[in-house]
Design a protein around this motif. Sequence first.
Motif, PDB file in Angstrom:
ATOM      1  N   ASP A   1      13.152  52.069  42.953  1.00  0.00           N
ATOM      2  CA  ASP A   1      13.423  53.323  42.308  1.00  0.00           C
ATOM      3  C   ASP A   1      14.724  53.226  41.868  1.00  0.00           C
ATOM      4  OD1 ASP A   1      13.580  55.840  41.531  1.00  0.00           O
ATOM      5  OD2 ASP A   1      12.882  57.008  43.154  1.00  0.00           O
TER       6      ASP A   1
ATOM      7  N   ASP B   1      16.447  55.618  40.943  1.00  0.00           N
ATOM      8  CA  ASP B   1      17.220  56.734  41.260  1.00  0.00           C
ATOM      9  C   ASP B   1      17.919  56.690  42.751  1.00  0.00           C
ATOM     10  OD1 ASP B   1      17.050  58.105  38.832  1.00  0.00           O
ATOM     11  OD2 ASP B   1      15.230  58.878  39.395  1.00  0.00           O
ATOM     12  N   ARG B   2      17.278  55.955  43.460  1.00  0.00           N
ATOM     13  CA  ARG B   2      17.676  55.486  44.856  1.00  0.00           C
ATOM     14  C   ARG B   2      18.781  54.597  45.129  1.00  0.00           C
ATOM     15  NH1 ARG B   2      12.241  54.552  48.272  1.00  0.00           N
ATOM     16  NH2 ARG B   2      13.789  54.554  50.114  1.00  0.00           N
TER      17      ARG B   2
END
Length: 293
Positions: free
Chosen positions: A240, A242-243
């Motif tokens: 991911d 966004d992580r």
Amino acid sequence: MDATVSKRWLLARLYEPEQTIVDCRFTLGKPQAGRESYEQEHIPGAVYLDLELDLSGPVGEHGGRHPLPDPQVLAARLSKLGIGNDSRIVAYDDESGMNAARLWWLLRYLGHEQVFILEGGFSAWKAEKFPVTDHQPVRVPSSFVPQLQSQMVAGVDKVRQVSEQTVDAEAGKGETASHPALPLLIDSRANDRYRGQNETLDKKAGHIPGALNYFWKDTQNADGSFKSAEQLAEHFAGLDKDREIIVYCGSGVTACPNVLALEKAGFKKVRLYAGSWSDWISYSENPVATGEE
């Protein structure tokens, strides 16, 4: 601009005064080999930086096999070599970019963005019949003032916390089970070392609990150049963007090309656990996992 440059790009700019070429060749277990290779032949104008003497600090009880160098000590070394805050640096090695990536990461950690890695390294340069020399340049000292980017590093306490939370989340325990923003731990070593089946460098075998395995060499083409941004995005497709991602390896060196590859693939929140596995196991209380996650 990409973090890597082609051989022809460098050839066209070989003698530009604002540029410093840095030879980072180094062979683990043969600490003199890199400098000897440099003294025998190198890209014209290149200076030499040693992985263990320049790009690492003294080894202690903790910090791993290649601790980060003291920023002021490294800055003084860069200044002596004529590298200032306005310099453009092109680094190369002959080890698939792992040592050059260490310098790339360190310079950015010191706040310097104008640093690039030569695709393919020295052997590829020489194979193209591009110029080499044994002449060591005389450098006029400059002034390099570090502006430390501490957010690029994750210490052992942070990694321990992330590991514990990840294990709890995988077991469905506590609030972390529904917490998608939990950072990811990435182990950059070969899969057999990650699984704990073939450890030849460190005293304990295995990996940090909760870490996923993405071998750093899988980010590269057969000729030692980095894969394209599109290929790398596919390689890391299971992660991911966004992580936050914390990357480690055995001693904080081969994790650096993985950091570069992740950023090239579009990941923005990438940190290095500089001490890596060799630091992790220096704390007897830290747990060790084996096999696949």
